[in-house]
Design a protein around this motif. Structure first.
Motif, PDB file in Angstrom:
ATOM      1  N   ASP A 166      14.410 -13.724  14.782  1.00 55.86           N
ATOM      2  CA  ASP A 166      13.466 -14.446  15.637  1.00 55.86           C
ATOM      3  C   ASP A 166      12.095 -13.938  15.217  1.00 55.86           C
ATOM      4  N   ILE A 167      11.263 -14.840  14.699  1.00 52.42           N
ATOM      5  CA  ILE A 167       9.941 -14.477  14.185  1.00 52.42           C
ATOM      6  C   ILE A 167       8.878 -15.105  15.085  1.00 52.42           C
ATOM      7  N   THR A 168       7.971 -14.269  15.584  1.00 50.31           N
ATOM      8  CA  THR A 168       6.903 -14.748  16.470  1.00 50.31           C
ATOM      9  C   THR A 168       5.616 -14.901  15.670  1.00 50.31           C
ATOM     10  N   ILE A 169       4.993 -16.077  15.835  1.00 52.66           N
ATOM     11  CA  ILE A 169       3.762 -16.431  15.128  1.00 52.66           C
ATOM     12  C   ILE A 169       2.704 -16.830  16.148  1.00 52.66           C
ATOM     13  N   LYS A 170       1.457 -16.426  15.875  1.00 47.64           N
ATOM     14  CA  LYS A 170       0.329 -16.813  16.723  1.00 47.64           C
ATOM     15  C   LYS A 170      -0.612 -17.689  15.903  1.00 47.64           C
ATOM     16  N   ASN A 171      -1.004 -18.826  16.472  1.00 49.24           N
ATOM     17  CA  ASN A 171      -1.980 -19.724  15.849  1.00 49.24           C
ATOM     18  C   ASN A 171      -3.316 -19.526  16.563  1.00 49.24           C
ATOM     19  N   ARG A 172      -4.299 -18.983  15.849  1.00 49.65           N
ATOM     20  CA  ARG A 172      -5.619 -18.733  16.431  1.00 49.65           C
ATOM     21  C   ARG A 172      -6.587 -19.889  16.222  1.00 49.65           C
ATOM     22  N   SER A 173      -6.122 -20.945  15.557  1.00 56.32           N
ATOM     23  CA  SER A 173      -7.030 -22.056  15.254  1.00 56.32           C
ATOM     24  C   SER A 173      -6.988 -23.101  16.367  1.00 56.32           C
TER      25      SER A 173
END
Length: 140
Positions: free
Chosen positions: A58-65
């Motif tokens: 399970d890979i967590t990604i954050k989108n700051r755009s």
């Protein structure tokens, strides 16, 4: 006159230093997509008959755009050389050789079920039970 010039020069240098520090910590190289290691999990791994080791994560990604983004993921598995023959493991779409493409909404954080695959080496055990230390995110 000489003292006035010295004060103005000192203020100018101080201002430049403040701008450089603020730029470094706030505006410098801020990536739009960020891998959140502390919220990611390695569930298990297995070696299949075709000679690949698969890491189920399970890979967590954050989108700051401010825009929706599409991207692919590649895991650095260099610490698992032996279990793998390769330094990187790739997320493929099912059993194909096409990379899996992920979507993320603007200004959000999301966790994805990911299976990274790499060629199996001569070992059958993993050094630890941790997720990849680094995941390379390639925007499309």
């Amino acid at each position: 006159m000489n003292r006035k010039y010295l004060v103005i020069s000192s203020l100018g240098i101080t201002l430049l230093l403040v701008v450089a520090i603020v730029w470094t910590y706030l505006g410098g190289e801020q990536r739009e997509l960020v891998y959140v290691y502390d919220e990611s999990i390695l569930h298990d791994f297995w070696i299949d008959d075709s000679g690949y080791v698969t890491f189920n994560c399970d890979i967590t990604i954050k989108n700051r755009s401010n825009t929706e983004m599409k991207f692919t993921m590649t895991a650095d598995v260099s610490k698992d050389i032996g279990l793998t023959k390769e330094t990187f493991a790739y997320s493929f779409k099912g059993d194909s050789q096409n990379y899996e493409v992920y979507n993320i909404a603007p200004n959000s954080k999301q966790t994805y079920k990911v299976e990274f695959k790499a060629l199996n080496g001569d070992k059958k055990t993993k050094m630890d039970r941790l997720p990849p230390k680094e995941v390379i995110l390639s925007p499309l």
